[in-house]
Each structure stands twice: as C-alpha cells, then as structure tokens.
Design an enzyme around this catalytic site. Structure first.
Site, PDB file in Angstrom:
ATOM      1  CB  VAL A   1     -45.540  -3.901  75.489  1.00 20.87           C
ATOM      2  CG1 VAL A   1     -45.273  -2.886  76.575  1.00 20.87           C
ATOM      3  CG2 VAL A   1     -46.324  -3.268  74.361  1.00 20.87           C
ATOM      4  CB  SER A   2     -40.119  -4.798  77.509  1.00 27.86           C
ATOM      5  OG  SER A   2     -39.926  -3.403  77.644  1.00 27.86           O
ATOM      6  CB  THR A   3     -41.847  -5.569  82.482  1.00 33.89           C
ATOM      7  OG1 THR A   3     -41.043  -6.624  81.947  1.00 33.89           O
ATOM      8  CG2 THR A   3     -42.998  -6.159  83.247  1.00 33.89           C
TER       9      THR A   3
END
Ligand SMILES: [Zn+2]
Length: 503
Positions: A9-11
């Site tokens: 999961v990216s920011t």
C-alpha cells in the site's frame, strides 16, 4: 508447501478504501483458502521502486524454496510498470506459482495487457521446452540410444544407458512363439492355438496377469525389432501436445515422418533374420489363403466376444425376414460347442457393427487419448502393488509433516519469546523434507502408471496410423480388417453396446 501473501500500500492509497493492508490481506487469504500463510507487507511504499523490504524478503524466500505459492491482490501491487510486473511475476513463476485476487485492475487496459502478455510468455516458454526436449531425444537416438520404453516382451529398458536389455525369461517366450509358428508340433495350428497353448501352460504375458490373445501372438511375429533393428523418430507427435486445448476439428493428428528422418537403432537381437523372414512368409500365406476362403467377409471375425454368454461372436450369412443378410451372432450350432450362447441368441446386422467399430477406430487414430486400453477386465486383482502400498505410506508421512508445520505456524503467530529465525529454519527444514518425499511420490506414481500402460499400445497405434495415413484414409475392406487386427485386442458386445479394447 507454503503460501506467501504479498501486500503493498502506498501512502496515497492508504486513504482509499479497499486498498488497506487489512483489506488486501483478507481478500488474499480468502483466495488462498487458508490463514496458514506467510505475510510480506510493504506498507506506505511506492510501486515505482523494486527494492522494497518485504518484496525482497519474499523473493529470497522463494529462492530458498520456503514459499511455493504467492497470492497477491493484483499485478499492480507487484510493481507500477508493466515491464516490472512481468519481470517479477516471471521470476516468481520459475520456482513458485502466483495467483491474483483480480480486483478492478484486471478490467483496466493495463491489467488486460499484463494478463495477455503473461499468457503469451508462458505459451512461448512451453513451446521452447517442448522443442528442446524433442531435440534432445533425437540427438540421443542419433547416438544409438533407445530414448523410451516401448514395453516390448523380451526386453527390459535400461533408462540410464538408453538401451534395451534382453530379459532372458521373456526372450525365451518370444523364441518359443516363433518356433511354434514356424515349426508347429502336430497339436498346434496357427496363432489362435499358440495363444491357447501359452494360456494353458500359464506362461506370463508382459503384464504378467494378462491373457494371451491371437493378436498378441501376431504382433510379436510381426515385430522386426526382435531381429535387432529398431526404428525411432518415425512419428511426429510434438504438434499433438496442444490437442487438449483445441476443438475436435483443429486437433493435429499423429504424422509419419519421411523415411530418411527415421533413426534406426541397433538393439540386442532375440531371433535371427532367417527365422523372422520365414514367419513373414507364413503370415503372408495365411493372409492370402483366408481372404480366398471366406465367401462372405466379416471385418471383425476373430475379434468379438459376447459379454452375456462369454462365447466368441462369429459372422454368418443368414435369413432374416425372408432376406439374407450378414450378421454377427454368439450362437454356436456345432456339436462340440461348450455353450450354445444366449437365449434368444444375440444377432446384430454386420454392416451396423462394422461401421460403428470402424468410426471409433478412426477417431483413435486421430486422437489417441480417446483410446480405451484393455485393462485387466478379465481378471481384476485387488491386491495393491508394491508401488501402491509405498505411495500410501509416503502420503501418511507427508500428512504428518503438514501437521508439524501447522504447529510451527501457530508458534510463529503466537508472538512467543522464540526467535522467528529459528522457526523459519524449522519451517524450511520441514518443507525440504516434504520436497524429498514429494519427488519420491512422483517417481512411484510414474512407475505405477508405467505398470498400467500396456506394453505395446503406443507402438501398435503408431504402426496402425502409419498404415492408415499412407493410404490417406482410403482403405479397402481387407485393409480395414488388417488395421483392426493390428490395434484391437477384443471387442466386447453387450446387447447393443459395443466396447472396443486396444492393447
Ligand atoms: Zn451371447
């Protein structure tokens, strides 16, 4: 072995629902159908870099053989760029399998392209492997090696050295058959009577439990390999590999290679050239005489048996509703007959049965996977073989390893004061042992299958196909009869049902 779940999961994505770490984990576990998994989580890390801690760990664990299957939400989790997605998934698939949950991404243009490319690469790899394998076999044959076992009576196959080795007790049977045929004693006349004699003397077939048929004897008498001349690379079967993915019209048939591509391999001879030639002459005489003798012709004569009464089924020309017709019947009128057959007697119009049988055999020639190999339907034995017993034992052991592994997993997730490295090591050890057992199992299963494959099935079929394709499918009545005699062991007729068994 173990399943690894990869989550990223990216920011920016953390805000979006459905892309949370928990959400991905849950969906992946559902896909994996187990919670017994190793988790690899890259939280708050962009997919544009490949050097991510959890991904690196996962790739390492796959290399170590710890993880054999990866489940991931979608290819976009592996990397942002298509090329990177393909590289990583290809690397994973060298040692493990990969499954995606297939969310939204699969329906985007990027996702569709990924799946298409991946499919194309897999197809290409498969073709390459096939090509390499068949090239390897041809090279081996050119060097004078026998590349595969054709289960011929008289020989054992030495896989390591690629050669047939004479098996004395079986070679003696081959010699006996040629001898009985070429110089028959007074009580033996022809192939049928040789088969009966072998059965009476309890002489084992290649399969040991089998029964001698006239046609088995005939195949042996026709087999040139016994003079030490064995042909390989006669048949092109490579293109057939994809047949199971093709529709019935598109299936590729076995094809005979031109003679100059055949590879003749010298194998130990069991009989002399003279003995063989003598038998061929006699066979030719018999063929000529029998085609002259029979006024009415019956394509299936000598091949059929009635399931209900056990009698052989013979052709006869008989009156039916005031009209003469050819028919097959299990009725035996002669004085010496053991059984008169069924009451009322089974009578089938010959044309119908012959068409039905021939249609089926033509299908076999085009698609050998359809063949019904004659199993030991005469005398089924229920005692398991050594291989079967061993397979059961090893399966038990594998089950025990799985239970042990489950305990290790419980430890892993229990957050106890044990180093996870230690557990990882034990898990690794556990999966190595399972690997060893699995490969043993594969070997045994292969052997067990080999036992069940009838000796000459493949060779016979190829010879029949050779005959068939040389005539381009246009065969006369006699030629069809000849071909049926090559590959059909027995036809069992049960009322209107016709079952054809090959060797
Ligand atoms: Zn009958």
């Amino acid at each position: 072995m173990m399943i690894g779940i990869y989550v990223r999961v990216s920011t920016e994505e953390q805000a979006k629902s459905g892309y949370s770490v928990e959400g991905q984990l849950r969906d992946c576990q559902e896909k994996a159908k187990t919670k017994e998994v190793l988790e690899y989580i890259d939280d708050g890390i962009s997919g544009s870099v490949l050097d991510r801690p959890a991904l690196t760990r996962l790739r390492e664990d796959i290399k170590q053989g710890l993880v054999s299957k990866v489940v991931c939400y979608d290819p976009d989790r592996l990397a942002r760029k298509l090329v990177h997605q393909l590289i990583i998934s290809e690397e994973i698939e060298k040692r493990a399998s990969i499954e995606f949950v297939n969310g939204e991404f699969a329906r985007t243009p990027e996702g569709m392209l990924f799946y298409q490319m991946r499919g194309a690469i897999a197809e290409f790899e498969k073709e390459k492997i096939n090509e390499r394998m068949s090239r390897g076999r041809v090279n081996k044959a050119r060097k004078g090696k026998v590349v595969k076992n054709s289960y011929m009576l008289g020989y054992d196959y030495d896989k390591e050295n690629g050669m047939f080795i004479i098996k004395d007790e079986e070679a003696k049977i081959v010699q006996l058959i040629f001898n009985l045929f070429n110089n028959p004693p007074s009580h033996i006349k022809g192939m049928n009577s040789i088969a009966n004699y072998l059965n009476e003397m309890n002489i084992p077939t290649k399969k040991r439990k089998g029964i001698w048929h006239r046609n088995v004897v005939r195949q042996i008498l026709l087999n040139e390999s016994y003079t030490g001349v064995y042909h390989q690379n006669k048949w092109n079967t490579e293109d057939m590999l994809g047949n199971k993915y093709r529709s019935s019209e598109d299936r590729v048939a076995i094809a005979l290679r031109p003679r100059e591509e055949w590879i003749t391999t010298e194998v130990p001879a069991i009989i002399s050239q003279e003995t063989f030639q003598r038998a061929q002459q006699k066979l030719e005489t018999i063929r000529r005489r029998s085609s002259k003798q029979s006024k009415r012709k019956y394509m299936l004569s000598g091949l059929c048996r009635c399931r209900r009464c056990g009698n052989t089924i013979t052709g006869r020309y008989s009156k039916n509703w005031n009209k003469y017709r050819r028919e097959y019947t299990c009725l035996k009128n002669s004085v010496g007959a053991k059984s008169r057959g069924c009451t009322p007697s089974m009578r089938l119009p010959a044309d119908r049965v012959e068409v039905e049988v021939w249609d089926k055999v033509e299908k076999w020639l085009n698609d050998p996977s359809e063949i019904i190999v004659a199993s030991e339907f005469e005398n089924e034995s229920s005692t398991p073989s050594y291989e079967e017993a061993e397979i059961a034992r090893i399966n038990d052991e594998v089950e025990k390893l799985r239970i042990a592994r489950k305990r290790l997993f419980e430890l892993f997730s229990a957050d106890l004061d044990i180093s996870t490295d230690e557990i990882r090591e034990q898990l690794n050890d556990n999966s190595q042992r399972e690997k060893v057992l699995q490969s043993k199992l594969e070997n045994l299963e292969q052997k067990n299958n080999d036992n069940q494959i009838h000796e000459a099935n493949e060779v016979l079929l190829q010879e029949a196909a050779e005959y068939y394709f040389e005539k381009e499918g246009h065969l006369s009545f006699e030629e069809k009869q000849e071909l049926l005699n090559k590959i059909v062991k027995e036809i069992i007729i049960d009322g209107d049902d016709v079952h054809i068994y090959s060797y």
